[in-house]
Motif scaffolding. Structure first.
Motif, PDB file in Angstrom:
ATOM      1  N   THR A 331      27.877  30.325  52.303  1.00 52.76           N
ATOM      2  CA  THR A 331      27.711  30.093  50.873  1.00 52.76           C
ATOM      3  C   THR A 331      28.896  29.264  50.395  1.00 52.76           C
ATOM      4  N   HIS A 332      28.614  28.193  49.653  1.00 60.20           N
ATOM      5  CA  HIS A 332      29.696  27.334  49.197  1.00 60.20           C
ATOM      6  C   HIS A 332      29.318  26.656  47.888  1.00 60.20           C
ATOM      7  N   VAL A 333      30.315  26.141  47.230  1.00 58.69           N
ATOM      8  CA  VAL A 333      30.141  25.412  45.978  1.00 58.69           C
ATOM      9  C   VAL A 333      30.458  23.948  46.214  1.00 58.69           C
ATOM     10  N   SER A 334      29.594  23.070  45.710  1.00 55.40           N
ATOM     11  CA  SER A 334      29.883  21.640  45.697  1.00 55.40           C
ATOM     12  C   SER A 334      29.468  21.109  44.328  1.00 55.40           C
ATOM     13  N   TYR A 335      29.591  19.799  44.133  1.00 55.44           N
ATOM     14  CA  TYR A 335      29.279  19.210  42.838  1.00 55.44           C
ATOM     15  C   TYR A 335      28.271  18.084  43.010  1.00 55.44           C
ATOM     16  N   LEU A 336      27.213  18.124  42.196  1.00 55.57           N
ATOM     17  CA  LEU A 336      26.165  17.111  42.191  1.00 55.57           C
ATOM     18  C   LEU A 336      26.060  16.556  40.775  1.00 55.57           C
ATOM     19  N   HIS A 337      26.214  15.257  40.631  1.00 51.53           N
ATOM     20  CA  HIS A 337      26.254  14.617  39.302  1.00 51.53           C
ATOM     21  C   HIS A 337      27.326  15.257  38.417  1.00 51.53           C
ATOM     22  N   GLY A 338      28.426  15.681  39.036  1.00 50.85           N
ATOM     23  CA  GLY A 338      29.526  16.278  38.285  1.00 50.85           C
ATOM     24  C   GLY A 338      29.300  17.714  37.874  1.00 50.85           C
ATOM     25  N   VAL A 342      25.719  25.736  43.614  1.00 48.71           N
ATOM     26  CA  VAL A 342      25.968  26.800  44.573  1.00 48.71           C
ATOM     27  C   VAL A 342      24.897  26.764  45.658  1.00 48.71           C
ATOM     28  N   SER A 343      25.328  26.615  46.888  1.00 50.03           N
ATOM     29  CA  SER A 343      24.407  26.658  48.025  1.00 50.03           C
ATOM     30  C   SER A 343      24.614  27.986  48.745  1.00 50.03           C
ATOM     31  N   ARG A 344      23.602  28.836  48.673  1.00 47.41           N
ATOM     32  CA  ARG A 344      23.701  30.137  49.331  1.00 47.41           C
ATOM     33  C   ARG A 344      23.366  30.002  50.808  1.00 47.41           C
ATOM     34  N   ARG A 345      24.078  30.717  51.652  1.00 47.56           N
ATOM     35  CA  ARG A 345      23.864  30.628  53.097  1.00 47.56           C
ATOM     36  C   ARG A 345      22.460  31.101  53.452  1.00 47.56           C
ATOM     37  N   HIS A 346      21.917  30.507  54.498  1.00 51.71           N
ATOM     38  CA  HIS A 346      20.582  30.863  54.962  1.00 51.71           C
ATOM     39  C   HIS A 346      20.671  31.157  56.452  1.00 51.71           C
ATOM     40  N   VAL A 347      20.583  32.421  56.807  1.00 53.03           N
ATOM     41  CA  VAL A 347      20.729  32.858  58.192  1.00 53.03           C
ATOM     42  C   VAL A 347      19.399  33.368  58.712  1.00 53.03           C
ATOM     43  N   ILE A 348      18.990  32.834  59.860  1.00 51.69           N
ATOM     44  CA  ILE A 348      17.725  33.228  60.486  1.00 51.69           C
ATOM     45  C   ILE A 348      17.867  34.554  61.216  1.00 51.69           C
ATOM     46  N   CYS A 386      18.592  19.812  35.297  1.00 50.21           N
ATOM     47  CA  CYS A 386      18.234  21.133  34.779  1.00 50.21           C
ATOM     48  C   CYS A 386      19.026  22.216  35.494  1.00 50.21           C
ATOM     49  N   ASP A 387      18.926  23.419  34.985  1.00 51.45           N
ATOM     50  CA  ASP A 387      19.684  24.526  35.557  1.00 51.45           C
ATOM     51  C   ASP A 387      19.279  24.827  36.996  1.00 51.45           C
ATOM     52  N   LEU A 388      18.022  24.552  37.345  1.00 48.23           N
ATOM     53  CA  LEU A 388      17.572  24.832  38.708  1.00 48.23           C
ATOM     54  C   LEU A 388      18.303  23.989  39.742  1.00 48.23           C
ATOM     55  N   SER A 389      18.819  22.839  39.339  1.00 44.76           N
ATOM     56  CA  SER A 389      19.537  21.979  40.279  1.00 44.76           C
ATOM     57  C   SER A 389      20.932  22.502  40.595  1.00 44.76           C
ATOM     58  N   GLU A 390      21.347  23.568  39.910  1.00 45.63           N
ATOM     59  CA  GLU A 390      22.692  24.092  40.101  1.00 45.63           C
ATOM     60  C   GLU A 390      22.782  25.117  41.225  1.00 45.63           C
ATOM     61  N   ALA A 391      21.682  25.288  41.970  1.00 51.12           N
ATOM     62  CA  ALA A 391      21.680  26.196  43.116  1.00 51.12           C
ATOM     63  C   ALA A 391      20.536  25.803  44.036  1.00 51.12           C
ATOM     64  N   ASN A 392      20.544  26.353  45.248  1.00 49.78           N
ATOM     65  CA  ASN A 392      19.447  26.091  46.189  1.00 49.78           C
ATOM     66  C   ASN A 392      18.460  27.250  46.221  1.00 49.78           C
ATOM     67  N   GLU A 393      18.393  28.014  45.123  1.00 52.77           N
ATOM     68  CA  GLU A 393      17.529  29.189  45.076  1.00 52.77           C
ATOM     69  C   GLU A 393      16.062  28.823  44.878  1.00 52.77           C
ATOM     70  N   ALA A 394      15.775  27.858  44.022  1.00 48.41           N
ATOM     71  CA  ALA A 394      14.389  27.473  43.716  1.00 48.41           C
ATOM     72  C   ALA A 394      14.435  26.120  43.030  1.00 48.41           C
ATOM     73  N   ASP A 395      13.260  25.465  42.913  1.00 47.16           N
ATOM     74  CA  ASP A 395      13.233  24.202  42.179  1.00 47.16           C
ATOM     75  C   ASP A 395      12.028  24.156  41.243  1.00 47.16           C
ATOM     76  N   THR A 400      10.826  27.941  46.849  1.00 47.18           N
ATOM     77  CA  THR A 400      11.767  29.047  46.796  1.00 47.18           C
ATOM     78  C   THR A 400      12.876  28.831  47.814  1.00 47.18           C
ATOM     79  N   PHE A 401      13.823  29.742  47.831  1.00 43.47           N
ATOM     80  CA  PHE A 401      15.008  29.650  48.689  1.00 43.47           C
ATOM     81  C   PHE A 401      14.635  29.498  50.169  1.00 43.47           C
ATOM     82  N   PRO A 402      15.345  28.606  50.871  1.00 46.99           N
ATOM     83  CA  PRO A 402      16.296  27.635  50.363  1.00 46.99           C
ATOM     84  C   PRO A 402      15.603  26.341  49.932  1.00 46.99           C
TER      85      PRO A 402
END
Length: 417
Positions: A331-338, A342-348, A386-395, A400-402
Motif C-alpha cells: 500500500t502506498h501513496v502517490s500523486y496523480l494530477h497533483g 492511495v494504491s492499496r496492496r493486492h495480494v493473491i 473525481c474522488d474515485l480517482s484518489e484510490a484504486n478501490e473502484a472507478d 471494483t478493487f483493484p
C-alpha cells in the motif's frame, strides 16, 4: 550480410493460422489458450495469453543501504525484512515445476545485494535453466560480488544511475557517490570473460525528472563507455507533494489518445532528422489530435496496456506474498494530477501456503489478468477529476478493487527494466 531471420506462420485449409512450434512454446500458446488480438493498418498484434507465466519478480529484501529522493520509502510505514531460505525454496520449487522456466528478475523496493544470499539465489535459479536479471544501486557491487555474480550465470545486471556528475547524482541518490558506483561498474565489466557479446549484459536504469533530464545524454554516453548495451528510462512517480514539481508529463496525460480511435484522423509520419529545422513542426504534428504512426508504428500503442500482464509477470515479495506487479506489493501513496492517490496492496496469496503455479492459476487471479488485458477501466490518468480517482478501490465504470485506471505504467509513462 543481414543476419536477421524471418519467422513464418501458415494458414491451413480451414483458415486457421498455424504458428511454428518454437513460437507457440515461447509464448505459452497451448491448446485452449485465449489470445487478445489488436488490428491496425497492415498489422495484427497478438498478445500473450493471460495464462502464460513468463517472468517472476523476486524481492530478496525491502531494505536498502541508501536513501533516494525519488523513493516510496520516504513516505511509507511497512515492515522491513529479508527473504528466508524457506520462502526462497518454495519459489525455487515452483519455478522447477514450470516448463519452460520463467525469467527471474531480482529486484523490488529494496537493494537486492543487501541480502547476504541473493547471489546464491541467482545461481540456484540459473541451475534450472532460467534467464536471470538483477537491478542494483551499484554501491555494494564489490569486486568479490561482481565475480560471484558472473560465476552464478547472471544474464543482465541493471545499475540505477540518475545523474552524470557527482553533484547531480548525489542530489537524487542520497548517501551514494557516483565515482564509487562507476568504479564498481568498471570492475564488473573487467571481470566478465572476454567475448564479442560478453555476459552478463550491463543495463543502465534512469529516472527522468526536471532536475536531471539534461544529464540523460551524458548518462547514456557514460554507460556506453562502461559497456552497457541496454538503457531503460522512466518518468518519476511522485510519492510526495513536493516531487510533483519534478514530473515531465503534465501535458502528456491530457494528450494521450485512448486506443487508436476510428473517429480521429490518421497521421502517418516518416523517419526524419529531428533538428532545428524540423523540431517544432514534428512535435506540433504529434500534438495535432490525430492518431499518429511513425514509420509505420503506432505511437499510442502503449495506451491502456499493462506491461506486467502483457509480459506474463507476477511479483513475489520478501515475505512470500504474491501480487500481479511490484507496485501492488505494498500500500502506498502517490500523486496523480497533483492529487493524492492511495494504491492499496493486492495480494493473491503466499508461496509459503500455496504453490507458485497454483497461485498463478487461481481463477480470480486469471479473471483479473483477463480484465486488465481488456482494460475497460475509467480513464483516470486522462481525467483524474473525481474522488474515485484518489484510490484504486473502484472507478466510475463500476470496476471494483483493484481498479487500474490511474496506473501510469499502463500508459507507458512509468516503466521498469
Amino acid at each position: 550480410m543481414n543476419s536477421k531471420s524471418t519467422t513464418w506462420a501458415e494458414v491451413d485449409a480451414q483458415g486457421r493460422l498455424v504458428l511454428p512450434p518454437e513460437v507457440t512454446s515461447r509464448y505459452g500458446l497451448k491448446p485452449g489458450a485465449r489470445v487478445r488480438i489488436d488490428e491496425d493498418t497492415n498489422v495484427v498484434r497478438l498478445h500473450w495469453p493471460a495464462t502464460h507465466l513468463a517472468k517472476v519478480y523476486v524481492e530478496p529484501t525491502n531494505r536498502c543501504n541508501i536513501a533516494c529522493r525519488i523513493c516510496v520509502r520516504n513516505t511509507w510505514d511497512v515492515e522491513l525484512g529479508q527473504m528466508s531460505e524457506a520462502t526462497f525454496a518454495r519459489i525455487l520449487a515452483g519455478l522447477e515445476a514450470i516448463s519452460p522456466p520463467p525469467t527471474v528478475f531480482f529486484g523490488g523496493l529494496g537493494e537486492p545485494l543487501a541480502h547476504p544470499r541473493t547471489i546464491e539465489m541467482v545461481a540456484r535459479v540459473k541451475a534450472l535453466g532460467t534467464t536471470a536479471e538483477l537491478i542494483t544501486n551499484g554501491t555494494l557491487l564489490s569486486e568479490e560480488r561482481s565475480r560471484r555474480l558472473i560465476e552464478a550465470g547472471l544474464d543482465v545486471l541493471w545499475v540505477s544511475m540518475d545523474g552524470a556528475t557527482p553533484e547531480s547524482y548525489a542530489d537524487v541518490r542520497l548517501g551514494a557517490a557516483l565515482p564509487e558506483v562507476l568504479e564498481n561498474l568498471a570492475g564488473f565489466r573487467r571481470a566478465r570473460p572476454p567475448a564479442h557479446r560478453p555476459r552478463p549484459e550491463i543495463g543502465i536504469a534512469f529516472v527522468a525528472m526536471k532536475r536531471n533530464i539534461a544529464d540523460l545524454p551524458q548518462v547514456i554516453a557514460i554507460g556506453r563507455r562502461l559497456g552497457a548495451t541496454r538503457f531503460s528510462v522512466t518518468n518519476i512517480l511522485p510519492y510526495s507533494a513536493e516531487m510533483c514539481d519534478e514530473v515531465l508529463y503534465e501535458r502528456t496525460l491530457s494528450d494521450i489518445t485512448y486506443l487508436p480511435s476510428p473517429w480521429l484522423p490518421r497521421l502517418s509520419l516518416p523517419k526524419m532528422e529531428i533538428n532545428a529545422v524540423t523540431r517544432e513542426a514534428f512535435f506540433r504534428a504529434l500534438r495535432s489530435g490525430c492518431n499518429v504512426t511513425f514509420a509505420g508504428d503506432n505511437l499510442g500503442g502503449a495506451n491502456d496496456v499493462c506491461t506486467f500482464i502483457e509480459s506474463g509477470s507476477m511479483a513475489v515479495g520478501w515475505d512470500g506474498s504474491v501480487s500481479p506487479c511490484p507496485p501492488l506489493l505494498y500500500t502506498h501513496v502517490s500523486y496523480l494530477h497533483g492529487r493524492k492517490r492511495v494504491s492499496r496492496r493486492h495480494v493473491i496469496g503466499n508461496v509459503g501456503e500455496r504453490d507458485l503455479i497454483d497461485l498463478w492459476n487461481d481463477p480470480d487471479y486469471v479473471a483479473y489478468r483477463e480484465r486488465v488485458q481488456g482494460f475497460a477501466f475509467a480513464v483516470c490518468t486522462f481525467c483524474g477529476g473525481c474522488d474515485l480517482s484518489e484510490a484504486n478501490e473502484a472507478d466510475c465504470l463500476g470496476n471494483t478493487f483493484p481498479a487500474c485506471g490511474g496506473c501510469l505504467w499502463a500508459q507507458g509513462v512509468i516503466q521498469c527494466p
